[in-house]
Design an enzyme around this catalytic site. Structure first.
Site, PDB file in Angstrom:
ATOM      1  N   CYS A  49       0.860  -1.189   0.000  1.00 60.42           N
ATOM      2  CA  CYS A  49       0.000   0.000   0.000  1.00 60.42           C
ATOM      3  C   CYS A  49       0.895   1.238   0.000  1.00 60.42           C
ATOM      4  O   CYS A  49       1.782   1.362   0.856  1.00 60.42           O
ATOM      5  CB  CYS A  49      -0.915   0.002   1.220  1.00 60.42           C
ATOM      6  SG  CYS A  49      -1.868   1.532   1.366  1.00 60.42           S
ATOM      7  N   ASP A  56       0.012  -6.011   0.651  1.00 63.94           N
ATOM      8  CA  ASP A  56      -1.247  -6.502   0.104  1.00 63.94           C
ATOM      9  C   ASP A  56      -0.965  -7.854  -0.532  1.00 63.94           C
ATOM     10  O   ASP A  56       0.037  -8.021  -1.231  1.00 63.94           O
ATOM     11  CB  ASP A  56      -1.799  -5.539  -0.965  1.00 63.94           C
ATOM     12  CG  ASP A  56      -2.336  -4.254  -0.376  1.00 63.94           C
ATOM     13  OD1 ASP A  56      -2.989  -4.316   0.684  1.00 63.94           O
ATOM     14  OD2 ASP A  56      -2.120  -3.184  -0.978  1.00 63.94           O
ATOM     15  N   LEU A  71       1.511 -15.168 -24.105  1.00 65.02           N
ATOM     16  CA  LEU A  71       2.421 -14.692 -23.067  1.00 65.02           C
ATOM     17  C   LEU A  71       3.406 -15.788 -22.683  1.00 65.02           C
ATOM     18  O   LEU A  71       3.019 -16.947 -22.479  1.00 65.02           O
ATOM     19  CB  LEU A  71       1.635 -14.270 -21.827  1.00 65.02           C
ATOM     20  CG  LEU A  71       0.641 -13.140 -22.013  1.00 65.02           C
ATOM     21  CD1 LEU A  71      -0.207 -12.962 -20.757  1.00 65.02           C
ATOM     22  CD2 LEU A  71       1.353 -11.846 -22.360  1.00 65.02           C
ATOM     23  N   GLU A  72       4.661 -15.429 -22.564  1.00 69.22           N
ATOM     24  CA  GLU A  72       5.699 -16.359 -22.121  1.00 69.22           C
ATOM     25  C   GLU A  72       5.704 -16.325 -20.591  1.00 69.22           C
ATOM     26  O   GLU A  72       5.836 -15.265 -19.988  1.00 69.22           O
ATOM     27  CB  GLU A  72       7.041 -15.938 -22.710  1.00 69.22           C
ATOM     28  CG  GLU A  72       8.128 -16.982 -22.577  1.00 69.22           C
ATOM     29  CD  GLU A  72       8.817 -16.916 -21.230  1.00 69.22           C
ATOM     30  OE1 GLU A  72       9.104 -18.006 -20.682  1.00 69.22           O
ATOM     31  OE2 GLU A  72       9.054 -15.814 -20.731  1.00 69.22           O
ATOM     32  N   LEU A  73       5.537 -17.487 -19.969  1.00 71.40           N
ATOM     33  CA  LEU A  73       5.277 -17.545 -18.530  1.00 71.40           C
ATOM     34  C   LEU A  73       6.444 -17.125 -17.639  1.00 71.40           C
ATOM     35  O   LEU A  73       6.235 -16.496 -16.607  1.00 71.40           O
ATOM     36  CB  LEU A  73       4.802 -18.941 -18.147  1.00 71.40           C
ATOM     37  CG  LEU A  73       3.453 -19.347 -18.749  1.00 71.40           C
ATOM     38  CD1 LEU A  73       3.073 -20.750 -18.302  1.00 71.40           C
ATOM     39  CD2 LEU A  73       2.373 -18.354 -18.400  1.00 71.40           C
ATOM     40  N   MET A  90      -4.429  -1.248  -5.063  1.00 65.55           N
ATOM     41  CA  MET A  90      -4.970  -2.482  -5.641  1.00 65.55           C
ATOM     42  C   MET A  90      -5.577  -2.232  -7.020  1.00 65.55           C
ATOM     43  O   MET A  90      -5.360  -3.009  -7.954  1.00 65.55           O
ATOM     44  CB  MET A  90      -6.040  -3.069  -4.722  1.00 65.55           C
ATOM     45  CG  MET A  90      -5.551  -3.477  -3.365  1.00 65.55           C
ATOM     46  SD  MET A  90      -6.987  -3.923  -2.351  1.00 65.55           S
ATOM     47  CE  MET A  90      -6.180  -4.180  -0.778  1.00 65.55           C
ATOM     48  N   GLU A  91      -6.339  -1.162  -7.140  1.00 65.36           N
ATOM     49  CA  GLU A  91      -7.007  -0.840  -8.401  1.00 65.36           C
ATOM     50  C   GLU A  91      -5.993  -0.566  -9.512  1.00 65.36           C
ATOM     51  O   GLU A  91      -6.167  -1.007 -10.651  1.00 65.36           O
ATOM     52  CB  GLU A  91      -7.929   0.377  -8.219  1.00 65.36           C
ATOM     53  CG  GLU A  91      -9.069   0.145  -7.246  1.00 65.36           C
ATOM     54  CD  GLU A  91      -8.695   0.278  -5.765  1.00 65.36           C
ATOM     55  OE1 GLU A  91      -9.584   0.093  -4.923  1.00 65.36           O
ATOM     56  OE2 GLU A  91      -7.511   0.563  -5.444  1.00 65.36           O
TER      57      GLU A  91
END
Length: 136
Positions: A49, A56, A71-73, A90-91
């Site tokens: 935060c 968080d 996407l390559e992991l 968070m948003e």
């Protein structure tokens, strides 16, 4: 703003982390032309935060229908690990992850679900989407 509701949050707090440059998410060429869903989940996501400095914790779920790229992991994991010490709301977390996925893979559609563990008795789940989903 009502003085009784002023919690000391500033525009600086609100924007913190949203513009941070993170490691690139690598992609590889999609081999199939049909639509199919890819769902990736990271149950041990952490960030901080920007106001309190408290951690968080969340499960981040990424869903997308690839276009030309997937996407390559490994690079995605390193990208997500960069949030560990980042001060970000968070948003902003959910929206930044979605923006960076769109930039990297240019999917037909994508969704990020950031399911944060409760803090102070309140649970937050942020869901952000891009593109048109055929079946919601």
């Amino acid at each position: 703003m009502n003085k009784d509701l002023d919690f000391g949050y500033t525009k600086t707090h609100a924007r913190r982390g949203a513009d941070t440059k993170l490691p690139a998410i690598q992609c590889w060429e999609n081999q199939y032309k049909r639509d199919y869903l890819i769902r990736i989940s990271l149950p041990e996501f952490t960030s901080v935060c920007p106001k309190t400095g408290l951690p968080d914790f969340a499960t981040i779920t990424i869903e997308y229908i690839p276009n030309k790229f997937c996407l390559e992991l490994k690079s995605l994991k390193y990208y997500l690990l960069e949030y560990r010490d980042m001060g970000i709301f968070m948003e902003n977390t959910a929206n930044k992850i979605l923006d960076d996925i769109i930039k990297a893979a240019k999917p037909k559609c994508a969704r990020v679900i950031a399911d944060f563990t409760p803090r102070g008795g309140l649970k937050s789940e942020i869901i952000t989407e891009y593109g048109k989903w055929k079946n919601k």
